[in-house]
Design an enzyme around this catalytic site. Sequence first.
Site, PDB file in Angstrom:
ATOM      1  N   TYR A  32     -14.313 -22.831 -47.918  1.00 44.26           N
ATOM      2  CA  TYR A  32     -15.513 -23.267 -48.632  1.00 44.26           C
ATOM      3  C   TYR A  32     -15.465 -22.827 -50.085  1.00 44.26           C
ATOM      4  O   TYR A  32     -14.634 -22.014 -50.487  1.00 44.26           O
ATOM      5  CB  TYR A  32     -16.782 -22.768 -47.934  1.00 44.26           C
ATOM      6  N   ARG A  51      -8.998 -22.389 -56.694  1.00 40.77           N
ATOM      7  CA  ARG A  51      -9.130 -21.434 -55.586  1.00 40.77           C
ATOM      8  C   ARG A  51      -9.215 -22.169 -54.250  1.00 40.77           C
ATOM      9  O   ARG A  51      -8.660 -21.724 -53.251  1.00 40.77           O
ATOM     10  CB  ARG A  51     -10.356 -20.531 -55.803  1.00 40.77           C
ATOM     11  N   ARG A 100     -11.181 -28.548 -27.183  1.00 46.57           N
ATOM     12  CA  ARG A 100     -11.087 -27.259 -27.877  1.00 46.57           C
ATOM     13  C   ARG A 100      -9.732 -26.632 -27.576  1.00 46.57           C
ATOM     14  O   ARG A 100      -9.456 -26.285 -26.425  1.00 46.57           O
ATOM     15  CB  ARG A 100     -12.212 -26.328 -27.410  1.00 46.57           C
ATOM     16  N   HIS A 102      -6.713 -23.950 -29.584  1.00 45.18           N
ATOM     17  CA  HIS A 102      -6.511 -23.118 -30.774  1.00 45.18           C
ATOM     18  C   HIS A 102      -5.517 -23.715 -31.770  1.00 45.18           C
ATOM     19  O   HIS A 102      -5.702 -23.619 -32.978  1.00 45.18           O
ATOM     20  CB  HIS A 102      -6.049 -21.714 -30.365  1.00 45.18           C
ATOM     21  N   LYS A 149     -11.015 -17.858 -49.033  1.00 45.07           N
ATOM     22  CA  LYS A 149     -12.463 -18.105 -48.960  1.00 45.07           C
ATOM     23  C   LYS A 149     -12.728 -18.903 -47.690  1.00 45.07           C
ATOM     24  O   LYS A 149     -13.002 -20.116 -47.706  1.00 45.07           O
ATOM     25  CB  LYS A 149     -12.954 -18.821 -50.221  1.00 45.07           C
ATOM     26  N   GLU A 182     -14.816  -4.557 -52.218  1.00 50.18           N
ATOM     27  CA  GLU A 182     -15.788  -5.435 -52.888  1.00 50.18           C
ATOM     28  C   GLU A 182     -17.131  -5.278 -52.179  1.00 50.18           C
ATOM     29  O   GLU A 182     -17.324  -4.331 -51.436  1.00 50.18           O
ATOM     30  CB  GLU A 182     -15.293  -6.887 -52.876  1.00 50.18           C
ATOM     31  N   LEU A 206     -11.885 -11.046 -52.340  1.00 52.64           N
ATOM     32  CA  LEU A 206     -11.879 -12.437 -52.785  1.00 52.64           C
ATOM     33  C   LEU A 206     -11.656 -12.440 -54.302  1.00 52.64           C
ATOM     34  O   LEU A 206     -12.317 -11.670 -55.013  1.00 52.64           O
ATOM     35  CB  LEU A 206     -13.225 -13.099 -52.465  1.00 52.64           C
TER      36      LEU A 206
HETATM   37  N1  PDD Z   1     -19.749 -15.504 -52.365  1.00 54.71           N
HETATM   38  N2  PDD Z   1     -16.490 -11.635 -52.699  1.00 54.71           N
HETATM   39  C1  PDD Z   1     -17.010 -12.249 -51.634  1.00 54.71           C
HETATM   40  C2  PDD Z   1     -16.731 -11.716 -50.287  1.00 54.71           C
HETATM   41  C3  PDD Z   1     -17.850 -13.385 -51.822  1.00 54.71           C
HETATM   42  O1  PDD Z   1     -18.365 -14.002 -50.758  1.00 54.71           O
HETATM   43  C4  PDD Z   1     -18.122 -13.826 -53.135  1.00 54.71           C
HETATM   44  C5  PDD Z   1     -18.992 -15.020 -53.404  1.00 54.71           C
HETATM   45  C6  PDD Z   1     -17.539 -13.151 -54.209  1.00 54.71           C
HETATM   46  C7  PDD Z   1     -17.745 -13.591 -55.645  1.00 54.71           C
HETATM   47  O2  PDD Z   1     -17.001 -14.746 -55.927  1.00 54.71           O
HETATM   48  P1  PDD Z   1     -17.490 -15.799 -57.012  1.00 54.71           P
HETATM   49  O3  PDD Z   1     -17.713 -15.059 -58.263  1.00 54.71           O
HETATM   50  O4  PDD Z   1     -16.372 -16.767 -57.105  1.00 54.71           O
HETATM   51  O5  PDD Z   1     -18.747 -16.442 -56.494  1.00 54.71           O
HETATM   52  C8  PDD Z   1     -16.715 -12.054 -53.963  1.00 54.71           C
HETATM   53  C9  PDD Z   1     -20.406 -16.787 -52.467  1.00 54.71           C
HETATM   54  C10 PDD Z   1     -21.261 -16.952 -53.670  1.00 54.71           C
HETATM   55  C11 PDD Z   1     -21.082 -17.116 -51.157  1.00 54.71           C
HETATM   56  O6  PDD Z   1     -20.444 -16.910 -50.145  1.00 54.71           O
HETATM   57  O7  PDD Z   1     -22.213 -17.612 -51.153  1.00 54.71           O
END
Ligand code: PDD
Length: 285
Positions: A32, A51, A100, A102, A149, A182, A206
């Site tokens: 996503y 990304r 379903r 895997h 992501k 993070e 991330l």
């Molecule tokens: N989340 N780290 C994680 C685990 C995140 O889910 C996000 C952002 C970030 C920051 O990334 P960016 O600056 O590219 O938004 C770091 C988004 C906003 C979400 O899941 O809604």
Amino acid sequence: MNIVFLNGNYMPIQEAKISPLDRGFLFGDGIYEVIPVYSDITVALMYHINRMNDGFKAIGLKVNWSENQWEALCKKLIEKNGGGTLGIYLQVSRGADTNRAHGFPSNVEPTMFAMTFAIPIPKTPNLETAKSFALKSIEDLRWKRCQIKSTALLGNVLHFQESHDAGAQEALLYNNKQQLTEASAANVFVIKNGVIATPLISNQILPGITRRLVIDIVANYGTSAVEERIVTMKEVNDADEIWITSSTKGLMPVTQLDDKPVGSGKVGQVWLEVATLYFKYKLSY
Ligand code: PDD
């Protein structure tokens, strides 16, 4: 690619044709992206597309959309949903199989799901009125591919909720070496004596786009460069300031960690300087 939209008049959810056998539902098997939009314009769209493509590659998902196709889709979403300030959510799953299993299915079209949602309207940064965050430090128990992501966010969701159950608004995560990784939905910066540091890009975080923008802005307009390196929890606990960054939150100060004040407990001067630069950057986009 099968595309499903949600929001506004664009296509109501009732018309959305998502199979319950979609691998996005069954396995969280998808990628996503969240893209902020200010004054009808996407911020750093190319970084987000790159990304997403890295994510597709990492999970072996073949999506061959051009930059123009992504750009046109975002434009359409912005137009159909009233423009202004909003967030765009894009999700591509491996698609729906007939049962379903895997293993990756063959001959299955990816499913894209797209919607917009409200994000806060950016305000001129101000020491008195800035919204600040309280964080709870928690050992990072997610997987070893946090650079992807992935839509499979259960690890992040559980950490986020744990912080809320403890009365905080976000989790500040650290690994088993007592090193900062993070937050559950944001990147983290730590400031001591005017020096800004943030964890290196690795499989433990991330690669946030807002993180990248803040680093670039400080390098171009600030007085000193952001240090990308290992940040220990000792440094976190001794910090004068802590910030979190994300596409929806922007650059936010943290004034409490584990019920203790961060530095003076007030929103800091370095935050004000960098947040002002970031605010101007967003408006000039
Ligand atoms: N989340 N780290 C994680 C685990 C995140 O889910 C996000 C952002 C970030 C920051 O990334 P960016 O600056 O590219 O938004 C770091 C988004 C906003 C979400 O899941 O809604």
